[in-house]
Design a protein around this motif. Structure first.
Motif, PDB file in Angstrom:
ATOM      1  N   ILE A  72      43.363  50.385  43.654  1.00  0.00           N
ATOM      2  CA  ILE A  72      43.017  49.242  44.502  1.00  0.00           C
ATOM      3  C   ILE A  72      42.828  49.683  45.949  1.00  0.00           C
ATOM      4  O   ILE A  72      41.863  49.292  46.617  1.00  0.00           O
ATOM      5  CB  ILE A  72      44.100  48.159  44.392  1.00  0.00           C
ATOM      6  N   GLN A  76      39.463  49.178  48.274  1.00  0.00           N
ATOM      7  CA  GLN A  76      39.510  48.301  49.439  1.00  0.00           C
ATOM      8  C   GLN A  76      39.303  49.064  50.748  1.00  0.00           C
ATOM      9  O   GLN A  76      38.804  48.491  51.722  1.00  0.00           O
ATOM     10  CB  GLN A  76      40.836  47.542  49.459  1.00  0.00           C
ATOM     11  N   TRP A 189      50.931  40.984  43.085  1.00  0.00           N
ATOM     12  CA  TRP A 189      49.898  40.911  42.053  1.00  0.00           C
ATOM     13  C   TRP A 189      50.338  39.897  41.004  1.00  0.00           C
ATOM     14  O   TRP A 189      51.530  39.741  40.733  1.00  0.00           O
ATOM     15  CB  TRP A 189      49.716  42.255  41.347  1.00  0.00           C
ATOM     16  N   LYS A 206      44.622  33.536  46.807  1.00  0.00           N
ATOM     17  CA  LYS A 206      43.989  34.316  47.866  1.00  0.00           C
ATOM     18  C   LYS A 206      44.614  34.009  49.219  1.00  0.00           C
ATOM     19  O   LYS A 206      44.926  34.920  50.004  1.00  0.00           O
ATOM     20  CB  LYS A 206      42.489  34.031  47.895  1.00  0.00           C
ATOM     21  N   ILE A 211      46.627  39.463  44.729  1.00  0.00           N
ATOM     22  CA  ILE A 211      45.550  39.980  43.892  1.00  0.00           C
ATOM     23  C   ILE A 211      45.883  39.554  42.470  1.00  0.00           C
ATOM     24  O   ILE A 211      47.044  39.632  42.053  1.00  0.00           O
ATOM     25  CB  ILE A 211      45.440  41.512  43.997  1.00  0.00           C
ATOM     26  N   VAL A 220      36.204  47.360  37.980  1.00  0.00           N
ATOM     27  CA  VAL A 220      36.587  46.892  39.310  1.00  0.00           C
ATOM     28  C   VAL A 220      35.861  47.715  40.358  1.00  0.00           C
ATOM     29  O   VAL A 220      35.852  48.951  40.298  1.00  0.00           O
ATOM     30  CB  VAL A 220      38.108  46.999  39.516  1.00  0.00           C
ATOM     31  N   SER A 224      33.990  43.070  43.386  1.00  0.00           N
ATOM     32  CA  SER A 224      34.744  42.287  42.400  1.00  0.00           C
ATOM     33  C   SER A 224      35.375  41.051  43.036  1.00  0.00           C
ATOM     34  O   SER A 224      35.521  40.955  44.255  1.00  0.00           O
ATOM     35  CB  SER A 224      35.838  43.144  41.767  1.00  0.00           C
ATOM     36  N   TRP A 226      38.650  39.476  43.691  1.00  0.00           N
ATOM     37  CA  TRP A 226      39.997  40.047  43.754  1.00  0.00           C
ATOM     38  C   TRP A 226      41.082  39.079  43.303  1.00  0.00           C
ATOM     39  O   TRP A 226      42.248  39.442  43.218  1.00  0.00           O
ATOM     40  CB  TRP A 226      40.277  40.585  45.163  1.00  0.00           C
ATOM     41  N   LEU A 229      40.326  39.835  38.672  1.00  0.00           N
ATOM     42  CA  LEU A 229      39.886  41.178  38.308  1.00  0.00           C
ATOM     43  C   LEU A 229      39.878  41.340  36.790  1.00  0.00           C
ATOM     44  O   LEU A 229      40.807  40.902  36.105  1.00  0.00           O
ATOM     45  CB  LEU A 229      40.796  42.232  38.944  1.00  0.00           C
TER      46      LEU A 229
END
Length: 357
Positions: A72, A76, A189, A206, A211, A220, A224, A226, A229
């Motif tokens: 990730i 990012q 997550w 969000k 995530i 991914v 994507s 987020w 995913l």
């Protein structure tokens, strides 16, 4: 310890199976497992022998199994990923992951993540891990994350009102706090139970810095969504290594996934049960790729309709069944010998009480 799968989908539109090559360095694929067992439900299980077959295939074919946090962060931050990057995840914290899966993953020195629903652990369910087992996993470098407290259906509810959203977020936050209390810091997550969500929930997560992960297939990349995913299911009927090879070598179709239609179809509110999915690409594809893009809906092949080089739509030609449905689309990648992949999951829900798990 340093801890450094396509539906059984025929490539009907291509007429042949291409040899597989490596991934681009700007995307990665996630594998989703549940049980490593020969006695638990086959739909979410594969045997130890099958699982080791997957791990051995990854090793001999030079896949790089990396931890989810690193994957990730690389995407990012715009940093390159290792070639042919793969992430391994498990849902539900089943005890057989610890007893059967962990020894094999240690043997291959592969990192992995377990998404934990905390109530069964608190209740000492004999099929789930204990907190001591989870602490042992974390000490050995395994990543543990949130799968809600009770694995409830989050969006199969009568109303999507403020009370529903508050209760849903309380469920998620409770699990996050239990994980933190028992294990120390864990990433923010969430793996949606059953891969089910709606746009309201995505936006709320969000805004709270989560995530989130679904159960639709695909890879991914920077483009994507987020809070939705994808992960490739790799157990039950998806565990066949012949079809898994195509998943592993695929790349995500470059598209604006966050712009996809809300995935819940409410029959009780009269919503269209042959949903139209509009896809906007992030980069133009050659005519040959566009011509060979093909989608599969409830096991049937469906050609998309192009509205120029950057947009297409796809729609079921018959009503979807109640429950979960997916639109899966694939196309050959120009100049390579593997495929683009895209998937969108729909939940067709009539407002009735959800089935027992």
């Amino acid at each position: 310890m340093n801890f450094k799968l396509i539906l059984s989908l025929p490539i009907l539109c291509l007429g042949l199976i291409w040899p597989l090559t490596s991934h681009a360095a700007d995307s990665f694929n996630i594998l989703l497992y549940h049980h490593i067992s020969s006695t638990m439900p086959r739909s979410t299980s594969l045997t130890s022998e099958e699982f080791e077959g997957h791990l051995e295939y990854l090793k001999i074919n030079d896949y790089n199994v990396i931890d989810l946090a690193s994957a990730i962060a690389s995407i990012q931050q715009g940093e390159p990923l290792p070639d042919k990057a793969i992430v391994i995840t498990f849902d539900d914290a089943w005890r057989d992951i610890y007893l059967q899966g962990l020894p094999l993953l240690k043997k291959y020195d592969y990192p992995f993540t377990v998404f934990v629903n905390t109530d069964p652990v608190d209740q000492n369910n004999r099929h789930t891990m204990t907190w001591d087992m989870l602490r042992d996993l974390k000490q050995q470098g395994v990543t543990l994350a949130n799968h809600t407290r009770d694995h409830d259906y989050l969006v199969r509810k009568p109303l999507y009102d403020e009370q529903w959203l508050d209760a849903t977020l309380d469920n998620i936050n409770y699990a996050q706090q239990r994980l933190t209390d028992e294990l120390g810091p864990v990433p923010k997550w969430l793996a949606y139970p059953f891969g089910e969500y709606n746009d309201q929930l995505k936006l709320a997560l969000k805004n709270r810095g989560y995530i989130a992960f679904g159960q639709q297939s695909g890879g991914v990349a920077e483009f994507s969504d987020w809070q939705a995913l994808p992960r490739f299911p790799a157990a039950g009927r998806y565990s066949n290594l012949q079809s898994l090879k195509t998943k592993l070598a695929s790349q995500p179709l470059p598209a604006k996934y966050s712009g996809f239609t809300d995935p819940v179809i409410r029959l009780d509110e009269g919503e269209q049960n042959q949903p139209l999915l509009h896809v906007e690409l992030t980069e133009s594809q050659r005519l040959g790729v566009r011509q060979q893009l093909s989608c599969f809906i409830v096991g049937e092949q469906q050609k998309p309709k192009w509205q120029g080089k950057m947009n297409f739509t796809v729609q079921a030609n018959k009503s979807l069944v109640k429950g979960r449905n997916r639109y899966n689309c694939t196309a050959p990648i120009w100049g390579q010998k593997n495929y683009y992949w895209m998937s969108h999951q729909w939940l067709v829900y009539g407002g009735e009480a959800p089935p027992k798990q």
